[in-house]
Design an enzyme around this catalytic site. Structure first.
Site, PDB file in Angstrom:
ATOM      1  N   SER A  27       0.674  -1.376  -0.056  1.00 14.49           N
ATOM      2  CA  SER A  27      -0.168  -0.087   0.203  1.00 14.49           C
ATOM      3  C   SER A  27       0.861   0.956  -0.486  1.00 14.49           C
ATOM      4  O   SER A  27       2.085   1.199   0.586  1.00 14.49           O
ATOM      5  CB  SER A  27      -0.835   0.280   1.553  1.00 14.49           C
ATOM      6  N   TYR A  83      -2.537  -0.085   9.964  1.00 12.68           N
ATOM      7  CA  TYR A  83      -2.723  -0.460   8.999  1.00 12.68           C
ATOM      8  C   TYR A  83      -1.677  -0.753   8.019  1.00 12.68           C
ATOM      9  O   TYR A  83      -0.839  -1.306   7.220  1.00 12.68           O
ATOM     10  CB  TYR A  83      -3.669   0.273   7.930  1.00 12.68           C
TER      11      TYR A  83
END
Length: 333
Positions: A130, A155
């Site tokens: 990501s 995350y």
């Protein structure tokens, strides 16, 4: 016939990747837990769309890949050549509320896929990282060589941990792997927790849209078709075990790439394009910055273009109206 295991096959990018592989004649084994982070009906609709188009070349298993025993039992007797690991617990903001879910899905789950790839001796494991790993980096565009040890959310921390786990398996077991850092993916069949979906739904209903950081934000919006083209190119291009440095710096068979649109789009311009596509003005609700969020993302895609011939072709001027058309059709709005 080549066969690929795709995790997160009922997800946004997972569905699109599975379809691309199937469309060129490959077989796909899909796994997904179909959890309720967002409406499972959308996930089932994606699966139905794949099955209707590709029939028995798509085999689906409803399971949680963070359960190692269930994963191995479901795949016993099934052969596959490669793995595209796109399943994860998504969402930066939700990781502030439920860190335990991220540890299980993203850390334990990734380890399970690494072990599966090692045991099966697959030719290549491609996995989703990501753009959030770049944290609060101020230098743009973000390069795969940049420091990524200051995550702003759990995350992001789990995604960076995935990259480090993969590096260790590439070194210890010579397992060819490619990690892909996705930048703000959008398009048809997207996720309801993403900004474009939220804004579209609220503008259509005449409700205020939440504009964080008072609109002083920029994102590298990347259309799903361009992302999938990069995933497929990576799938077909396993890094060589030749001791030469790969994109990202590894001398093991492990490469890292940014997949973005190589543009930082101001939030105001995105809202203007949405208003034009929907045909009505937005009601803005200016709000402060959210915990774990970043003000700007911008991908340097030089190594992906060089090694994978990755060339994103869809600007937000084209992509946002395409998303809005799909949204209206899907919801009958």
């Amino acid at each position: 016939m080549p066969t690929t295991l795709v995790t997160g096959a009922a997800g946004f990018i997972g569905m699109a990747t599975a379809q691309a592989l199937l469309a060129r004649g490959d077989r796909v084994i899909g796994v997904d837990s179909i959890n309720d982070y967002y409406d499972p009906a959308l996930k089932r609709a994606r699966l139905a769309h794949i099955t209707q188009a590709h029939g028995d070349r798509f085999a689906f298993h409803h399971l949680d890949f963070s359960d190692a025993a269930a994963l191995r039992a479901a795949l016993a007797g099934r052969d596959f050549d490669r793995i595209v690991h796109l399943g994860a617990q998504a969402g930066v903001r939700y990781s502030v509320e439920r860190p335990d879910v991220y540890a299980q899905a993203n850390l334990v789950g990734h380890l399970n896929l690494l072990e599966l790839a090692r045991d099966r001796r697959v030719a290549h494991l491609v996995y989703a990282s990501s753009s959030s790993v770049y944290g609060g980096n101020m230098d743009v565009p973000f390069r795969v060589e940049d420091r990524v040890d200051r995550p702003l959310s759990l995350y992001a921390a789990t995604k960076r941990a995935n990259e480090l786990m993969s590096e260790s398996y590439a070194h210890l077991f010579r397992l060819p792997q490619t990690g892909l850092r996705f930048f703000t993916v959008y398009g048809p069949w997207g996720r309801p927790d993403m900004m474009l979906w939220i804004f579209t739904a609220k503008i259509l209903r005449g409700q205020p849209i939440p504009v964080f950081n008072h609109g002083r934000m920029e994102r590298d919006f990347t259309f799903v078709d361009d992302i999938v083209a990069g995933v497929i190119a990576a799938h077909d291009h396993a890094p060589a075990d030749d001791a030469t440095p790969k994109s990202g710096g590894s001398v093991s068979p492990h490469a890292l790439y940014n997949l973005g649109n190589h543009r930082a789009e101001p939030l105001g311009r995105v809202i203007t394009l949405l208003e034009a596509a929907i045909g009505r003005p937005a009601i803005r609700q200016d709000l402060p910055m959210q915990p774990g969020d970043v003000t700007r993302t911008f991908a340097d895609i030089e190594s992906a273009t060089r090694d994978l011939n990755y060339r994103p072709a869809t600007t937000i001027d084209e992509g946002i109206p395409r998303f809005v058309r799909w949204y209206r059709e899907y919801h009958g709005a």
